[in-house]
Enzyme design. Structure first.
Site, short mmCIF file in Angstrom:
data_model
loop_
_atom_site.label_atom_id
_atom_site.label_comp_id
_atom_site.label_asym_id
_atom_site.label_seq_id
_atom_site.Cartn_x
_atom_site.Cartn_y
_atom_site.Cartn_z
N SER A 138 -30.19 26.78 4.61
CA SER A 138 -30.76 27.06 2.53
C SER A 138 -31.64 25.02 2.37
O SER A 138 -31.75 24.69 2.99
CB SER A 138 -29.47 26.66 1.47
OG SER A 138 -29.95 26.56 0.86
N TYR A 151 -20.30 23.56 0.39
CA TYR A 151 -22.00 25.11 0.89
C TYR A 151 -22.94 24.71 1.56
O TYR A 151 -23.60 24.29 2.64
CB TYR A 151 -22.37 25.69 0.02
CG TYR A 151 -23.06 26.38 -0.36
CD1 TYR A 151 -23.25 28.57 0.10
CD2 TYR A 151 -24.75 26.87 -0.46
CE1 TYR A 151 -24.49 28.46 0.46
CE2 TYR A 151 -26.12 27.13 -0.13
CZ TYR A 151 -24.92 28.59 0.52
OH TYR A 151 -26.50 29.22 0.43
N LYS A 155 -24.67 24.39 5.36
CA LYS A 155 -25.57 24.69 5.61
C LYS A 155 -26.93 24.14 6.53
O LYS A 155 -27.13 24.05 7.53
CB LYS A 155 -26.40 25.09 4.32
CG LYS A 155 -26.15 26.78 3.83
CD LYS A 155 -26.19 27.85 4.85
CE LYS A 155 -25.58 28.95 3.68
NZ LYS A 155 -26.36 30.28 4.83
N1 LIG Z 1 -29.97 33.83 -2.73
C1 LIG Z 1 -31.18 32.90 -2.29
O1 LIG Z 1 -31.21 31.46 -3.42
C2 LIG Z 1 -30.00 32.27 -1.56
C3 LIG Z 1 -30.79 30.42 -0.78
C4 LIG Z 1 -30.31 30.57 -0.47
C5 LIG Z 1 -29.62 30.72 1.16
N2 LIG Z 1 -29.10 31.86 1.29
C6 LIG Z 1 -28.28 32.36 1.99
O2 LIG Z 1 -28.96 33.63 2.30
C7 LIG Z 1 -27.39 34.29 2.77
C8 LIG Z 1 -27.91 35.77 2.23
O3 LIG Z 1 -27.52 35.28 0.93
P1 LIG Z 1 -28.13 36.45 -0.62
O4 LIG Z 1 -28.87 35.93 -1.58
O5 LIG Z 1 -27.93 37.61 -0.02
O6 LIG Z 1 -26.11 36.08 -1.08
P2 LIG Z 1 -24.76 37.62 -2.12
O7 LIG Z 1 -23.74 37.36 -2.07
O8 LIG Z 1 -26.02 38.49 -2.72
O9 LIG Z 1 -24.87 38.69 -0.75
C9 LIG Z 1 -23.78 38.29 0.69
C10 LIG Z 1 -23.86 39.54 1.26
O10 LIG Z 1 -22.70 39.24 2.71
C11 LIG Z 1 -21.88 40.39 2.66
N3 LIG Z 1 -20.71 39.15 3.09
C12 LIG Z 1 -20.01 38.45 1.87
N4 LIG Z 1 -19.22 38.09 2.77
C13 LIG Z 1 -18.64 38.36 3.98
C14 LIG Z 1 -18.55 38.29 5.02
N5 LIG Z 1 -17.15 37.25 5.30
N6 LIG Z 1 -18.77 39.47 6.22
C15 LIG Z 1 -19.52 40.23 5.43
N7 LIG Z 1 -20.42 40.47 4.72
C16 LIG Z 1 -20.26 39.14 3.79
C17 LIG Z 1 -21.69 40.33 1.19
O11 LIG Z 1 -20.47 41.26 0.66
C18 LIG Z 1 -23.07 40.71 0.11
O12 LIG Z 1 -23.57 42.06 0.91
C19 LIG Z 1 -25.85 33.56 2.66
O13 LIG Z 1 -26.45 32.84 4.17
C20 LIG Z 1 -26.97 32.78 1.74
O14 LIG Z 1 -26.58 31.35 2.08
C21 LIG Z 1 -29.07 32.74 -0.46
#
Ligand SMILES: NC(=O)c1ccc[n+]([C@@H]2O[C@H](COP(=O)([O-])OP(=O)(O)OC[C@H]3O[C@@H](n4cnc5c(N)ncnc54)[C@H](O)[C@@H]3O)[C@@H](O)[C@H]2O)c1
Length: 266
Positions: A138, A151, A155
């Site tokens: 991230s 968090y 990361k």
């Molecule tokens: N959205 C952002 O702006 C952003 C920015 C930087 C990094 N990220 C990273 O990208 C990745 C995805 O983020 P996102 O925004 O899609 O998150 P989100 O919360 O929208 O979706 C996460 C998905 O993972 C599933 N999940 C959660 N815990 C789980 C577990 N223990 N086992 C299996 N599945 C699980 C959830 O059910 C969901 O479908 C994450 O690692 C997050 O830290 C997101």
């Protein structure tokens, strides 16, 4: 320019792929010829996404038994060539009040599972003659957000693990890279983007003029897993529309002179 190509062997597990960025990654990979195993703790979401992509569902909590999820995916796909450690969670709390159970939850999914799933995938890759991993880091590692507990540290750990695994596993024909998304519209931050004022304020801060989408991230993951990235390992690629380059531009500046001379350099 042609789209990045899938390797000859193309069986991939994407964790947390029932929705959000993981779903975007799984969709792009399926479009580019990969057979995708869709993991999610939400079993219905995993089944629906797998059915939509012609892949296989591997429901389960990746934080509980990462190796079991990897083994199930490899069994369903007849082997494994790539792993995307996408699942990640927040437990919101100021650092001076974050509870041990919140630390444990975030560590288990965001970092411990990344290491243990990668170990299990390594064994599958050795049977397949090599493989590739992409981990989700991230931009929080360089621009931490308030009140997100462990968090940010997890990361940073993901990016450090990525570099170390690349060094240790390169000779075993395994590449390990990471993608660091910027602001990406998913359920994780939907409370912000559902507010049109906040959405516009954030959008205006991105040099490329828009909030990212899950398929923006998916396209870079597909590149890193493809043979076009055959000589890239140990890297964390920032995918944020230029947002993290804007800090200097946010500093207060003196007004331009009467004659419109440029502002002095910082
Ligand atoms: N959205 C952002 O702006 C952003 C920015 C930087 C990094 N990220 C990273 O990208 C990745 C995805 O983020 P996102 O925004 O899609 O998150 P989100 O919360 O929208 O979706 C996460 C998905 O993972 C599933 N999940 C959660 N815990 C789980 C577990 N223990 N086992 C299996 N599945 C699980 C959830 O059910 C969901 O479908 C994450 O690692 C997050 O830290 C997101």
């Amino acid at each position: 320019m042609s789209a990045p190509t899938a390797p000859r062997r193309s069986r991939v597990l994407v964790t947390g792929a029932g929705s959000g960025i993981g779903a975007g990654i799984a969709t792009v990979l399926a479009e580019r010829g990969w057979r995708v195993a869709v993991n999610d703790v939400n079993a219905d979401a995993a089944q629906q996404m797998a059915a939509a992509l012609g892949g296989v569902a591997v429901p389960g909590n990746i934080g509980a038994d990462p190796a079991a999820v990897v083994t199930a995916a490899a069994r369903a796909l007849g082997g494994l060539d790539a792993l995307v450690n996408n699942a990640g969670i927040h437990r919101r709390a100021p650092l001076d009040r974050v509870r041990p159970d919140q630390l444990d939850d975030v560590y288990a999914v965001n970092l411990r599972a990344v290491v243990l799933a990668s170990q299990a995938a390594l064994a599958e890759f050795e049977r397949a003659g090599g493989g590739a991993i992409v981990n989700l880091s991230s931009i929080a590692t360089v621009t931490p957000q308030m009140d997100v507990g462990l968090y940010t540290a997890t990361k940073a750990g993901v990016s450090a693990f990525t570099a170390q695994a690349a060094v240790e596993w390169g000779s075993r024909h395994v590449r390990v890279n990471a993608v660091a998304p910027g602001m990406t519209r998913t359920a994780m931050a939907e409370a912000v983007y559902a507010d049109p004022v906040l959405h516009e304020q954030r959008r205006a801060m991105v040099p490329l003029g828009r909030i990212g989408t899950p398929t923006d991230i998916g396209a870079v993951v597909a590149f890193l897993l493809s043979d076009d990235a055959a000589y890239i390992t140990g890297q964390t690629i920032v995918v944020d529309g230029g947002f993290t380059q804007t800090l200097i531009g946010l500093l207060p500046h003196p007004e331009p002179t009467q004659h419109g001379e440029p502002r002095p350099p910082q």
